[in-house]
Design an enzyme around this catalytic site. Sequence first.
Site, mmCIF file in Angstrom:
data_model
loop_
_atom_site.group_PDB
_atom_site.id
_atom_site.type_symbol
_atom_site.label_atom_id
_atom_site.label_comp_id
_atom_site.label_asym_id
_atom_site.label_seq_id
_atom_site.Cartn_x
_atom_site.Cartn_y
_atom_site.Cartn_z
ATOM 1 N N TYR A 256 0.825 -1.212 0.000
ATOM 2 C CA TYR A 256 0.000 0.000 0.000
ATOM 3 C C TYR A 256 0.862 1.266 0.000
ATOM 4 O O TYR A 256 0.654 2.184 -0.796
ATOM 5 C CB TYR A 256 -0.918 -0.032 1.226
ATOM 6 N N LYS B 123 1.239 4.183 -2.835
ATOM 7 C CA LYS B 123 0.879 5.566 -2.512
ATOM 8 C C LYS B 123 2.051 6.522 -2.714
ATOM 9 O O LYS B 123 1.859 7.672 -3.114
ATOM 10 C CB LYS B 123 0.376 5.641 -1.074
#
Length: 318
Positions: A178, A182
Amino acid sequence: MTTSDSSNKPLDGRVFVITGAGRGLGASYAKEAALMGAKIVVNDIGKTLQGESTGETPAEEVVREIIAAGGEAIADTHDITDYDGAQALVEAAVKRFGSMDVLINNAGILRDRMFANMSIEEWDDVIRVHLRGHFCTSRHAAAYWKDKAKEQGSPVDAALIQTTSIAGLHGQPGQANYATAKCGIAMLAHITHMELFERYGVRSYAIAPSARTRLTLNSPGAVEVVNKKMPNGFDYFDPDNVAPFVLWLGMRGCPAPSGAVFGVEGDVVRRYNSWQIGSTVNNNSKRWTFDDLQAAGPELFKGQDRAFSPMSEVIKQF
């Protein structure tokens, strides 16, 4: 839905496409933008954070709420990770409302796992939804705005808003997939600024919102914080607190500099600096030796302990 002064419609006539807008922050953006006069395409595929189908239609629920409040919106369930589906999403906005002015890429999933135990599927799924998903929609939006600018012979007043996170900017154990995605999204916003702003007038931003959403309620170290309120009763992590800033970025002529990355939560807005050189050493036009490097180390590494604030320290500021 929050309420806005009916006589003040700062987004009147603007067309927003918002992904992942069936719940949480995306739904808050969609409903508040509609109250401010924008026309909304509410995109949501209706899946869990693990990417599984729920059989629900959250996009249609948000649209019904917008229409009941007097706004204009349509639901869209295209998969943003599908290149053709992302194109159909952009085309749906143009076909229904005549144009598209703002794209907010908000959709995302989680597959948290400590890195040494992470499966290839958990890595690929998160990278696909976040990085590929942001690419697909942005790519078709950029092509639309490029053609529109050339057709009208002048820059467009459009905004491309990507969603990074404090995990992507500060790091977070258990979220290598993640946070990596990002972090990449923040750089994507910078590159699209370099390519689209001067040529076509498209402002490009990345936002790192902190709010009480499905993602934060399932993120290590965050769940205990996001349910707290300030001593005066202010619900600091209410998603509606983030919406005004994000929507302001999509306003006509917004003065926020294109290419910027912002952290947004509660009543706080932070502007992040991109990668910067922390220190430099040279070896006087000679090839380095191990001894040279050992000697230069203190100068090269000075201040490194202060250069990186982990996500936990950012959360502790609350």
